[in-house]
Design a protein around this motif. Structure first.
Motif, PDB file in Angstrom:
ATOM      1  N   MET A   1       0.854  -1.191   0.000  1.00 51.06           N
ATOM      2  CA  MET A   1       0.000   0.000   0.000  1.00 51.06           C
ATOM      3  C   MET A   1       0.887   1.237   0.000  1.00 51.06           C
ATOM      4  SD  MET A   1      -2.950   1.043   2.783  1.00 51.06           S
ATOM      5  CE  MET A   1      -3.812   2.611   2.664  1.00 51.06           C
ATOM      6  N   LYS A   2       0.882   1.945  -1.113  1.00 53.23           N
ATOM      7  CA  LYS A   2       1.685   3.150  -1.251  1.00 53.23           C
ATOM      8  C   LYS A   2       1.145   4.245  -0.339  1.00 53.23           C
ATOM      9  CE  LYS A   2       3.415   6.406  -4.727  1.00 53.23           C
ATOM     10  NZ  LYS A   2       3.364   6.789  -6.167  1.00 53.23           N
ATOM     11  N   ARG A   3       2.050   5.033   0.204  1.00 52.00           N
ATOM     12  CA  ARG A   3       1.610   6.081   1.119  1.00 52.00           C
ATOM     13  C   ARG A   3       0.704   7.077   0.403  1.00 52.00           C
ATOM     14  NH1 ARG A   3       5.147   9.413   5.550  1.00 52.00           N
ATOM     15  NH2 ARG A   3       3.414  10.613   6.399  1.00 52.00           N
ATOM     16  N   PRO A   4      -0.504   7.287   0.923  1.00 49.54           N
ATOM     17  CA  PRO A   4      -1.403   8.271   0.309  1.00 49.54           C
ATOM     18  C   PRO A   4      -0.974   9.686   0.670  1.00 49.54           C
ATOM     19  CG  PRO A   4      -2.405   7.363   2.283  1.00 49.54           C
ATOM     20  CD  PRO A   4      -1.117   6.611   2.083  1.00 49.54           C
ATOM     21  N   GLY A   5      -1.385  10.637  -0.121  1.00 46.95           N
ATOM     22  CA  GLY A   5      -1.106  12.032   0.216  1.00 46.95           C
ATOM     23  C   GLY A   5      -1.917  12.452   1.429  1.00 46.95           C
ATOM     24  N   PHE A   6      -1.416  13.449   2.140  1.00 49.99           N
ATOM     25  CA  PHE A   6      -2.165  13.981   3.273  1.00 49.99           C
ATOM     26  C   PHE A   6      -3.452  14.644   2.782  1.00 49.99           C
ATOM     27  CE2 PHE A   6       2.157  14.585   5.398  1.00 49.99           C
ATOM     28  CZ  PHE A   6       2.021  13.468   6.202  1.00 49.99           C
ATOM     29  N   ASN A   7      -4.506  14.544   3.578  1.00 51.80           N
ATOM     30  CA  ASN A   7      -5.734  15.259   3.226  1.00 51.80           C
ATOM     31  C   ASN A   7      -5.584  16.743   3.543  1.00 51.80           C
ATOM     32  OD1 ASN A   7      -6.134  15.509   6.006  1.00 51.80           O
ATOM     33  ND2 ASN A   7      -7.771  13.986   6.098  1.00 51.80           N
ATOM     34  N   SER A   8      -6.559  17.532   3.137  1.00 57.26           N
ATOM     35  CA  SER A   8      -6.441  18.992   3.281  1.00 57.26           C
ATOM     36  C   SER A   8      -6.378  19.408   4.741  1.00 57.26           C
ATOM     37  CB  SER A   8      -7.609  19.684   2.571  1.00 57.26           C
ATOM     38  OG  SER A   8      -8.857  19.282   3.128  1.00 57.26           O
ATOM     39  N   ASN A   9      -7.105  18.723   5.615  1.00 60.00           N
ATOM     40  CA  ASN A   9      -7.072  19.075   7.031  1.00 60.00           C
ATOM     41  C   ASN A   9      -5.672  18.899   7.592  1.00 60.00           C
ATOM     42  OD1 ASN A   9      -8.557  19.613   9.684  1.00 60.00           O
ATOM     43  ND2 ASN A   9      -7.630  17.619  10.127  1.00 60.00           N
ATOM     44  N   LYS A  10      -5.025  17.800   7.268  1.00 60.32           N
ATOM     45  CA  LYS A  10      -3.669  17.538   7.741  1.00 60.32           C
ATOM     46  C   LYS A  10      -2.689  18.558   7.163  1.00 60.32           C
ATOM     47  CE  LYS A  10       0.092  15.814   9.217  1.00 60.32           C
ATOM     48  NZ  LYS A  10       0.665  17.151   8.971  1.00 60.32           N
ATOM     49  N   GLN A  11      -2.808  18.860   5.902  1.00 61.58           N
ATOM     50  CA  GLN A  11      -1.910  19.823   5.265  1.00 61.58           C
ATOM     51  C   GLN A  11      -2.046  21.205   5.900  1.00 61.58           C
ATOM     52  OE1 GLN A  11      -1.890  19.805   0.900  1.00 61.58           O
ATOM     53  NE2 GLN A  11      -2.806  17.777   0.952  1.00 61.58           N
ATOM     54  N   HIS A  12      -3.285  21.645   6.104  1.00 64.22           N
ATOM     55  CA  HIS A  12      -3.501  22.970   6.685  1.00 64.22           C
ATOM     56  C   HIS A  12      -3.027  23.019   8.139  1.00 64.22           C
ATOM     57  CE1 HIS A  12      -6.886  23.655   3.531  1.00 64.22           C
ATOM     58  NE2 HIS A  12      -5.709  24.038   3.080  1.00 64.22           N
ATOM     59  N   ALA A  13      -3.206  21.916   8.864  1.00 64.54           N
ATOM     60  CA  ALA A  13      -2.747  21.875  10.257  1.00 64.54           C
ATOM     61  C   ALA A  13      -1.236  22.002  10.332  1.00 64.54           C
ATOM     62  CB  ALA A  13      -3.210  20.571  10.917  1.00 64.54           C
ATOM     63  N   ALA A  14      -0.520  21.331   9.436  1.00 66.14           N
ATOM     64  CA  ALA A  14       0.940  21.402   9.435  1.00 66.14           C
ATOM     65  C   ALA A  14       1.413  22.824   9.161  1.00 66.14           C
ATOM     66  CB  ALA A  14       1.512  20.442   8.401  1.00 66.14           C
ATOM     67  N   ARG A  15       0.805  23.467   8.187  1.00 67.62           N
ATOM     68  CA  ARG A  15       1.196  24.835   7.854  1.00 67.62           C
ATOM     69  C   ARG A  15       0.887  25.799   9.003  1.00 67.62           C
ATOM     70  NH1 ARG A  15       1.985  26.083   2.316  1.00 67.62           N
ATOM     71  NH2 ARG A  15       1.747  24.293   0.925  1.00 67.62           N
ATOM     72  N   LEU A  16      -0.280  25.619   9.633  1.00 65.86           N
ATOM     73  CA  LEU A  16      -0.660  26.519  10.712  1.00 65.86           C
ATOM     74  C   LEU A  16       0.243  26.314  11.925  1.00 65.86           C
ATOM     75  CD1 LEU A  16      -2.423  28.650  11.976  1.00 65.86           C
ATOM     76  CD2 LEU A  16      -4.144  26.892  12.466  1.00 65.86           C
ATOM     77  N   GLU A  17       0.544  25.068  12.260  1.00 68.16           N
ATOM     78  CA  GLU A  17       1.419  24.843  13.419  1.00 68.16           C
ATOM     79  C   GLU A  17       2.811  25.422  13.173  1.00 68.16           C
ATOM     80  OE1 GLU A  17       3.021  21.468  16.528  1.00 68.16           O
ATOM     81  OE2 GLU A  17       1.227  21.119  15.338  1.00 68.16           O
ATOM     82  N   ALA A  18       3.332  25.262  11.959  1.00 70.07           N
ATOM     83  CA  ALA A  18       4.638  25.841  11.644  1.00 70.07           C
ATOM     84  C   ALA A  18       4.606  27.361  11.751  1.00 70.07           C
ATOM     85  CB  ALA A  18       5.072  25.413  10.246  1.00 70.07           C
ATOM     86  N   THR A  19       3.493  27.948  11.335  1.00 65.55           N
ATOM     87  CA  THR A  19       3.340  29.400  11.440  1.00 65.55           C
ATOM     88  C   THR A  19       3.339  29.844  12.900  1.00 65.55           C
ATOM     89  OG1 THR A  19       2.107  29.527   9.353  1.00 65.55           O
ATOM     90  CG2 THR A  19       1.790  31.322  10.927  1.00 65.55           C
ATOM     91  N   LEU A  20       2.605  29.116  13.741  1.00 66.45           N
ATOM     92  CA  LEU A  20       2.545  29.451  15.159  1.00 66.45           C
ATOM     93  C   LEU A  20       3.885  29.210  15.844  1.00 66.45           C
ATOM     94  CD1 LEU A  20      -0.958  27.958  16.026  1.00 66.45           C
ATOM     95  CD2 LEU A  20      -0.360  30.375  15.781  1.00 66.45           C
ATOM     96  N   ALA A  21       4.615  28.204  15.390  1.00 70.08           N
ATOM     97  CA  ALA A  21       5.900  27.879  16.021  1.00 70.08           C
ATOM     98  C   ALA A  21       6.983  28.876  15.658  1.00 70.08           C
ATOM     99  CB  ALA A  21       6.338  26.474  15.610  1.00 70.08           C
ATOM    100  N   THR A  22       6.978  29.354  14.424  1.00 70.55           N
ATOM    101  CA  THR A  22       8.084  30.185  13.940  1.00 70.55           C
ATOM    102  C   THR A  22       7.757  31.668  13.809  1.00 70.55           C
ATOM    103  OG1 THR A  22       7.470  29.884  11.617  1.00 70.55           O
ATOM    104  CG2 THR A  22       8.915  28.210  12.599  1.00 70.55           C
ATOM    105  N   GLY A  23       6.471  31.997  13.701  1.00 72.92           N
ATOM    106  CA  GLY A  23       6.094  33.382  13.452  1.00 72.92           C
ATOM    107  C   GLY A  23       6.137  33.745  11.976  1.00 72.92           C
ATOM    108  N   HIS A  24       6.515  32.789  11.137  1.00 72.20           N
ATOM    109  CA  HIS A  24       6.547  33.008   9.688  1.00 72.20           C
ATOM    110  C   HIS A  24       5.285  32.404   9.074  1.00 72.20           C
ATOM    111  CE1 HIS A  24       8.195  33.363   5.609  1.00 72.20           C
ATOM    112  NE2 HIS A  24       7.748  32.134   5.398  1.00 72.20           N
ATOM    113  N   ASP A  25       4.649  33.133   8.177  1.00 72.83           N
ATOM    114  CA  ASP A  25       3.405  32.661   7.566  1.00 72.83           C
ATOM    115  C   ASP A  25       3.707  31.609   6.496  1.00 72.83           C
ATOM    116  OD1 ASP A  25       0.929  32.241   6.493  1.00 72.83           O
ATOM    117  OD2 ASP A  25       0.589  34.308   5.847  1.00 72.83           O
TER     118      ASP A  25
END
Length: 242
Positions: free
Chosen positions: A1-25
């Motif tokens: 089973m090939k790894r599926p791509g992340f869904n939109s919720n997971k993708q947006h969560a990763a971007r938002l957490e990185a933004t909150l962690a670093t202060g960079h959008d």
């Protein structure tokens, strides 16, 4: 089973957490160009193989710690109230809840009919989309990709709490899987940094070669066992978000 791509919720969560962690959008950053990705804690291949071939007891021992860690983090995020961007922490908590509910739903379906391969595959997909197992952003080709088949942990640098709860959950869920480490035994952090080994990990070490001058990105928050949300500060420090 090939790894599926992340869904939109997971993708947006990763971007938002990185933004909150670093202060960079990071909301619109081209992650491929920036060589960034969401660093896993428990590797996809181990999740896939366990869910597709394991028995109910083995799967329960892996799924429960991951759900518990997700719940712990999203509850802490939801309690942030005094920060100017508190609404963003609550929004991230909602994303975590959505991913967690997906796992709970697929896990419940699996337990009702563990012999159904389609239900097992659905559980794999939901765990792959669990935001807490691959939170924030970190260096991809230089760090995350080389350790893709190993545990990739987030050392906190604190003697009393050396691993974040999400990393601790991953090592408990997969106690037999090696921790990504350098030839000298230093733990390869999700940030791209390396940390001196500490005995409380318990898992075996798994040697991997990381470029000496690999870029470092402190793109994940740390929620303490006590429920405090910590934002990276400087190269190694942390500050509490209230």
């Amino acid at each position: 089973m090939k790894r599926p791509g992340f869904n939109s919720n997971k993708q947006h969560a990763a971007r938002l957490e990185a933004t909150l962690a670093t202060g960079h959008d990071y909301s619109k950053t081209n992650l491929r160009t920036a060589d960034l990705a969401a660093p896993h804690r428990a590797p996809y291949a181990e999740i896939r193989d366990l869910i597709l071939t394991g028995n109910r007891h083995q799967i329960r021992k892996a799924v429960r710690p991951m759900i518990k860690a997700s719940r712990h983090v999203r509850r802490a995020l939801a309690k942030v109230s005094l920060a100017a961007n508190a609404s963003d922490y609550r929004r991230l908590s909602t994303m975590y809840r959505k991913g967690e509910r997906g796992v709970r739903k697929s896990y419940k379906a699996f337990k009702a009919n563990p012999g159904d391969t389609a239900l097992r595959r659905a559980l794999v997909v939901s765990l792959n989309n669990l935001p807490s197992n691959a939170p924030g952003l970190g260096p991809h080709n230089t760090v995350n990709n080389p350790v893709s088949d190993r545990l990739h942990l987030q050392p906190t640098g604190q003697l009393t709490e050396p691993l974040s709860p999400r990393s601790d959950a991953a090592r408990r869920a997969f106690p037999q899987v090696g921790v990504a480490s350098t030839s000298s035994g230093n733990v390869v952090s999700v940030t791209g940094a390396t940390h001196a080994p500490f005995p409380t990990i318990g898992n075996p070490q798994s040697q991997v070669t990381i470029p000496t001058h690999a870029p470092q990105v402190r793109g994940s928050l740390w929620v303490t066992q006590g429920g405090d949300v910590m934002q990276p500060s400087g190269t190694t420090g942390w500050k509490k978000i209230t």
